[in-house]
Design a protein around this motif. Structure first.
Motif: not given
Length: 320
Positions: A131-144
């Protein structure tokens, strides 16, 4: 076992329903750019600047693909797997249905448990590395729901130093005593005038849904989170003490800054602090504190998440 099937959070909606931005001219000659556009007051604005010496990694973005993440993890696991005595434990992997899972077989249950815990930790570490290498993160969306999205914060930070020419020449178009709000409205109208696109390729993979700040300028196109990241980088660089956050509502992104609101301005509360809202997407020419009706409704309903710009910007000095 880490599940490698998180959807890519698409943030590409355009909620703007007001006077439309109008870019009158865009010219690119090598690393030199020339623009002509109409601002929210219907004034014609002209700007020229350079975009040079940026690293190649800031000129591309590829959508998250679970299969690619799985393959990366499996490749990184090979050295550890070779150390396992097949007489003590057998490891089998399954990558069906977009998920990566494994099974361990052996007679010594204590040993199997030990190996399982080690593999789980290693899988998690390799996955986070991917994820870090490819500029991604895990994140909770507005709908949860949890998902994968571009690391807007990091991309804004790493792009900042390459935007100096744009920022410097923008300031030189304004009065020397121009206040923070006036400067921000100028940059906002510039970003809004960049043509809008949902950025979906034919295969819906390469670059789908996001362009880096460098790409937005180079390609003269962007969707909501691409444009918002560009403006977030610019304002944080110009005003290091300014608190800046990207706000996510369903299918859309906008910006929030810790400027004092004026009467009628739309705001959002982040960690107990009031932030002024901005709509960088365009083509609607909303000034600071004015946002699309749908954006305001989501904010008022509490249907939003955010990512704060938590980095120290590079030192910027205005040159006349």
């Amino acid at each position: 076992m880490k599940r490698l099937l998180l959807c890519f959070i698409m943030i590409s909606g355009c909620l703007s329903l007001s006077a439309q931005a109008e870019q009158l001219r865009f010219e690119r000659n090598g690393g030199n750019y020339n623009y002509l556009w109409k601002d929210s007051q219907n004034n014609t604005q002209a700007l020229s600047f350079s975009l040079l010496n940026y690293p190649h990694k800031l000129t591309k973005f590829t959508q998250y693909r679970p299969e690619q993440a799985q393959q990366y993890v499996l490749t990184k696991l090979k050295p550890s797997l070779r150390k396992i005595d097949p007489k003590q434990a057998k490891v089998s992997f399954n990558t069906q249905h977009g998920q990566l899972s494994y099974q361990l077989q052996g007679n010594d249950q204590a040993f199997i448990q030990e190996i399982s815990e080690k593999l789980s930790k290693e899988v998690e570490q390799h996955y986070q590395d991917y994820l870090t290498k490819h500029y991604f993160i895990e994140k909770q969306a507005a709908d949860g729901a949890m998902g994968i999205m571009p690391d807007h914060n990091r991309l804004a930070q790493e792009s900042a130093e390459y935007l100096f020419s744009w920022l410097n020449n923008s300031l030189n178009q304004l009065d020397e005593q121009a206040k923070q709000r006036q400067v921000s409205n100028y940059l906002l109208s510039f970003v809004q005038s960049i043509p809008y696109s949902e950025l979906r390729s034919r295969d819906r993979l390469r670059g789908a849904g996001f362009l880096t700040p460098i790409q937005v300028i180079r390609n003269n196109v962007g969707d909501c989170d691409s444009k918002t990241t560009l403006l977030a980088s610019a304002l944080k660089t110009l005003y290091p003490r300014l608190d800046v956050a990207i706000v996510y509502v369903p299918n859309h992104a906008l910006l929030a800054v810790s400027m004092a609101p004026q009467a009628g301005d739309e705001t959002v509360t982040i960690k107990g602090k009031q932030y002024l809202l901005l709509e960088p997407t365009g083509p609607a020419l909303f000034e600071l504190g004015k946002v699309a009706k749908e954006s305001a409704q989501y904010i008022h309903s509490g249907l939003y998440t955010y990512q704060q710009m938590d980095w120290v910007p590079p030192e910027f000095k205005r040159e006349k």
